[in-house]
Design an enzyme around this catalytic site. Structure first.
Site, PDB file in Angstrom:
ATOM      1  N   ARG A  17       0.853  -1.180   0.000  1.00 38.43           N
ATOM      2  CA  ARG A  17       0.000   0.000   0.000  1.00 38.43           C
ATOM      3  C   ARG A  17       0.894   1.236   0.000  1.00 38.43           C
ATOM      4  O   ARG A  17       1.963   1.247   0.608  1.00 38.43           O
ATOM      5  CB  ARG A  17      -0.925   0.027   1.233  1.00 38.43           C
ATOM      6  CG  ARG A  17      -2.071  -0.980   1.177  1.00 38.43           C
ATOM      7  CD  ARG A  17      -3.097  -0.613   0.120  1.00 38.43           C
ATOM      8  NE  ARG A  17      -4.238  -1.518   0.106  1.00 38.43           N
ATOM      9  CZ  ARG A  17      -4.363  -2.561  -0.700  1.00 38.43           C
ATOM     10  NH1 ARG A  17      -3.380  -2.856  -1.546  1.00 38.43           N
ATOM     11  NH2 ARG A  17      -5.454  -3.307  -0.689  1.00 38.43           N
ATOM     12  N   GLU A  31      -3.691   7.888  -5.250  1.00 38.58           N
ATOM     13  CA  GLU A  31      -3.955   7.216  -6.526  1.00 38.58           C
ATOM     14  C   GLU A  31      -5.205   7.803  -7.166  1.00 38.58           C
ATOM     15  O   GLU A  31      -6.208   8.006  -6.477  1.00 38.58           O
ATOM     16  CB  GLU A  31      -4.127   5.706  -6.299  1.00 38.58           C
ATOM     17  CG  GLU A  31      -2.869   5.048  -5.774  1.00 38.58           C
ATOM     18  CD  GLU A  31      -3.008   3.534  -5.591  1.00 38.58           C
ATOM     19  OE1 GLU A  31      -4.018   2.959  -6.056  1.00 38.58           O
ATOM     20  OE2 GLU A  31      -2.111   2.935  -4.987  1.00 38.58           O
ATOM     21  N   HIS A  41      -1.315   0.368 -10.047  1.00 35.44           N
ATOM     22  CA  HIS A  41      -2.025  -0.554  -9.164  1.00 35.44           C
ATOM     23  C   HIS A  41      -2.633  -1.705  -9.971  1.00 35.44           C
ATOM     24  O   HIS A  41      -3.785  -2.095  -9.759  1.00 35.44           O
ATOM     25  CB  HIS A  41      -3.109   0.165  -8.355  1.00 35.44           C
ATOM     26  CG  HIS A  41      -3.384  -0.487  -7.037  1.00 35.44           C
ATOM     27  ND1 HIS A  41      -3.618   0.207  -5.886  1.00 35.44           N
ATOM     28  CD2 HIS A  41      -3.458  -1.795  -6.681  1.00 35.44           C
ATOM     29  CE1 HIS A  41      -3.840  -0.630  -4.873  1.00 35.44           C
ATOM     30  NE2 HIS A  41      -3.748  -1.865  -5.345  1.00 35.44           N
TER      31      HIS A  41
END
Length: 345
Positions: A258, A287, A306
């Site tokens: 993360r 993000e 991601h």
């Protein structure tokens, strides 16, 4: 007895829905892809942005109110009041592996709803991403790309992974697979996990096993550091200025956990100074990564949006997990990958 109603809240192929229905003929599957955003790529479970009509929103709420089981994500607008909008919900099978921190933040850990994760499903694609990144550095892909752009042919010399040390921070299912791949390449592999007493390092694919409190010696010896610990109070901000300074000069940080685990400004400074040899990130503190982020400008920083865990086999594997858990649920047996609401994984 009324049929168990399953709401499926992400994009999934009809043939996989049929597998869910085949678990028990009495099941009722609620699925309406018109309520989801248009898919932007293969296995785009969320879909793109969508503005539902009032009628569509009402239809979604009706299905949420009926659901005994949720296969998919809790729609974002309804996450903070899950018991209000899902009054009969008993169990949510998430397509994600790392839901613990979100579950706590949204208050789900205070409910009686069971949450299961997709833990382990992403082990292979994430381990392959780490291998790709490490090979790109030891074989100096960046120089090759630069030379190709210049149309310049000049022999050079690279190195081998078997001369390197890999540190894996977090030896869960993904971390163990990353460690296994490293061992296959002849690397010295060290790693950490929360509980180490009585654990044979070989059983988790490492040469040396550390506790979370022993992060410093791991960082000092590693050429590559892979972060794959679950997000928690203990791991948020785990890698900051001090930890980056402890790492070997020229070492590479790979973050597949993360974005909150790394002080991004400190990472940028370590890259600017040349202390770090590079980084590979699949996650960021914000993000999407903002266009103005300096990370975009470093030639030796690999950026994945991601997506390192997303493979064309994802929905297939996720449906296998769900169908197995669904049989367990109907039989009253313990579920796989049940979220521990205290440990958050």
């Amino acid at each position: 007895m009324s049929p168990v109603k399953i709401l499926v809240s992400f994009h999934i192929e009809e043939r996989l829905l049929d597998r869910v229905r085949d678990v028990d003929p009495s099941l009722e599957v609620l699925y309406d892809k018109s309520l989801l955003g248009e898919p932007r790529y293969m296995n785009d479970q969320h879909g793109g942005p969508i503005e539902r009509t009032p009628e569509q929103e009402e239809r979604l709420r009706e299905m949420m109110a009926e659901a005994d089981v949720l296969f998919g994500y809790v729609p974002r607008a309804y996450g903070r009041e899950i018991e209000r909008w899902f009054p009969t919900l008993k169990w949510n099978q998430s397509p994600s592996a790392g839901i613990g921190w979100s579950a706590k933040r949204l208050g789900w850990t205070e409910t009686d709803i069971m949450f299961t994760t997709a833990s382990g499903m992403h082990a292979t694609p994430l381990a392959e991403f780490c291998l790709m990144a490490m090979l790109m550095f030891v074989k100096d892909h960046f120089l090759m790309a630069e030379e190709k752009g210049r149309r310049h042919w000049q022999r050079t010399c690279a190195t081998e992974l078997r001369t390197k040390t890999l540190a894996v921070v977090g030896l869960g299912r993904v971390g163990r697979e990353v460690a296994r791949v490293g061992k296959c390449m002849g690397m010295r592999v060290v790693g950490s996990k929360k509980h180490v007493d009585g654990v044979d390092p070989a059983s988790v694919n490492v040469d040396t096993l550390y506790s979370p409190a022993e992060l410093e010696p791991m960082l000092r010896e590693a050429d590559f550091v892979v972060l794959i610990a679950p997000e928690s109070e203990e791991t948020r901000g785990l890698i900051g200025e001090r930890e980056l300074a402890i790492m070997k000069k020229g070492a590479v940080l790979i973050n597949i956990a993360r974005g909150s685990m790394v002080d991004e400004e400190a990472l940028i400074r370590a890259l600017e100074s040349g202390h770090l040899g590079g980084a590979a990130i699949d996650v960021a503190s914000k993000e999407p990564l903002p266009p103005e982020s300096p990370l975009w400008g470093f030639p030796r920083v690999i950026i994945s949006p991601h997506s390192a865990s997303t493979a064309d086999t994802e929905n297939e594997k996720l449906t296998e997990i769900f169908c197995d858990n669904l049989r367990r649920y109907l039989d009253g047996r313990p579920l796989r990958n049940l979220l521990d609401k205290e440990l958050l994984y």
